[in-house]
Design an enzyme around this catalytic site. Structure first.
Site, PDB file in Angstrom:
ATOM      1  N   ASN A   9       0.868  -1.173   0.000  1.00 28.20           N
ATOM      2  CA  ASN A   9       0.000   0.000   0.000  1.00 28.20           C
ATOM      3  C   ASN A   9       0.908   1.227   0.000  1.00 28.20           C
ATOM      4  OD1 ASN A   9      -1.826   2.025   0.475  1.00 28.20           O
ATOM      5  ND2 ASN A   9      -2.469   1.299   2.503  1.00 28.20           N
ATOM      6  N   TRP A  10       1.072   1.832  -1.186  1.00 30.34           N
ATOM      7  CA  TRP A  10       1.994   2.976  -1.298  1.00 30.34           C
ATOM      8  C   TRP A  10       1.431   4.228  -0.632  1.00 30.34           C
ATOM      9  CZ3 TRP A  10       4.137   3.101  -7.066  1.00 30.34           C
ATOM     10  CH2 TRP A  10       4.740   1.860  -7.357  1.00 30.34           C
ATOM     11  N   LYS A  11       0.152   4.231  -0.323  1.00 27.90           N
ATOM     12  CA  LYS A  11      -0.526   5.422   0.221  1.00 27.90           C
ATOM     13  C   LYS A  11      -0.252   6.628  -0.699  1.00 27.90           C
ATOM     14  CE  LYS A  11      -0.551   3.279   4.690  1.00 27.90           C
ATOM     15  NZ  LYS A  11      -0.569   3.385   6.138  1.00 27.90           N
ATOM     16  N   GLY A 176       1.787   2.173  10.877  1.00 25.87           N
ATOM     17  CA  GLY A 176       2.745   3.266  10.793  1.00 25.87           C
ATOM     18  C   GLY A 176       3.364   3.654  12.123  1.00 25.87           C
ATOM     19  N   GLY A 237       2.554  -1.144   4.369  1.00 26.29           N
ATOM     20  CA  GLY A 237       2.608   0.284   4.056  1.00 26.29           C
ATOM     21  C   GLY A 237       4.050   0.729   3.860  1.00 26.29           C
ATOM     22  N   GLY A 238       4.646   1.281   4.911  1.00 28.66           N
ATOM     23  CA  GLY A 238       5.989   1.858   4.845  1.00 28.66           C
ATOM     24  C   GLY A 238       7.014   0.974   4.146  1.00 28.66           C
TER      25      GLY A 238
HETATM   26  P1  PGA Z   1       2.375   0.234   7.758  1.00 30.00           P
HETATM   27  O1  PGA Z   1       0.940   0.450   7.050  1.00 30.00           O
HETATM   28  O2  PGA Z   1       2.941  -1.066   7.222  1.00 30.00           O
HETATM   29  O3  PGA Z   1       3.177   1.415   7.378  1.00 30.00           O
HETATM   30  O4  PGA Z   1       2.108   0.139   9.232  1.00 30.00           O
HETATM   31  C1  PGA Z   1       0.094  -0.615   6.785  1.00 30.00           C
HETATM   32  C2  PGA Z   1      -1.182  -0.106   6.135  1.00 30.00           C
HETATM   33  O5  PGA Z   1      -1.676   0.944   6.540  1.00 30.00           O
HETATM   34  O6  PGA Z   1      -1.706  -0.729   5.191  1.00 30.00           O
END
Ligand code: PGA
Length: 253
Positions: A9-11, A176, A237-238
């Site tokens: 998930n690149w956001k 996050g 995410g990250g």
């Molecule tokens: P994160 O995010 O790995 O940065 O905690 C996961 C997500 O929100 O899908």
């Protein structure tokens, strides 16, 4: 056998150039190093979908998804992107109900149920997110809370449609924050969700539903999380923004 999936998930990150570089690196590393069963799903911001899909080409085990879609079919909804448009640009998956969408954009269970239906109607595989806040975890009511999110978002579907869904359990306090759920906490919730699915759709469908864990998943903790019997992959995410980390997570199965 349910699928093992690692979704990135690149956001709201990555320029065009950065996205192309990241994708090329991931594709090269996967070609050279990955022979396992897990598939990768890249979920970049909307404008990347078409060019990233082109880069992926015929590469085996790599798919493309979006981070959201509209709850409306088409029409005068400025700024929105429909499931139909996404599918026409080559998207195969779509994340629905991420906690950031639920919180910052006030997406209700009703809206999410509509998004899921439109995604399925357009041939996209929904990655349906659920997860509890720290407050709810501390109060000890996390299990009924997360089960309720599934009931409201998904349990209106026919068994045939439900069997196309991927679930991502993401405790909000772990997203996050660098504070991942322990593998036992993840396993307990995943098993509870699978039992909940079985109570509605039967054991076969429950056993075939992929349930991913998300929240500060990284190359160091992925192996332990993925070793749990009910954890079928991750929503990352990250760590999905760094090719080396993302591919190492995929190789953790
Ligand atoms: P994160 O995010 O790995 O940065 O905690 C996961 C997500 O929100 O899908």
């Amino acid at each position: 056998m349910r699928k093992k999936i690692v979704a990135g998930n690149w956001k709201m990150n990555m320029t065009f150039e950065e996205g192309q570089t990241l994708t090329s690196e991931i594709l090269n590393m996967m070609k050279d190093e990955h022979s396992g069963e897990a598939i990768a799903v890249l979920n970049p911001p909307f404008p990347h979908i078409f060019p990233v899909k082109k880069l992926i080409g015929q590469a085996k085990g790599v798919f493309i998804g979006a981070q959201n879609c509209s709850d409306k079919e088409a029409g005068a909804f400025t700024g929105e992107v429909s499931a139909k448009i996404l599918a026409s640009f080559g998207a195969q998956y779509v994340i629905i109900g991420h906690s950031e969408r639920r919180e910052y954009f006030k997406e209700s269970n009703e809206m999410l149920a509509a998004k899921v239906k439109l995604a399925l109607a357009n041939g996209l595989t929904p990655i349906f997110c659920c997860g509890e806040s720290l407050e709810i975890r501390t109060a000890g009511t996390h299990e009924p809370n997360v089960k309720f999110q599934l009931t409201e978002g998904l349990f209106d579907l026919s068994p045939e449609d439900f069997s196309k869904i991927v679930i991502a359990y993401e405790p909000i306090w772990a997203i996050g924050t660098g504070k991942t759920a322990s593998s036992e906490e993840a396993q307990d919730m995943h098993a509870a969700l699978r039992r909940h699915i079985a109570s509605k759709y039967g054991k076969d469908i429950a056993e075939n539903t992929s349930i991913l864990y998300g929240g500060s998943c990284n190359p160091k903790n992925a192996q332990e999380l993925f070793a749990k019997p009910d954890v079928d992959g991750g929503l990352i995410g990250g760590a999905s923004l760094k090719s080396r980390d993302f591919v190492d997570i995929i190789k953790s199965f």
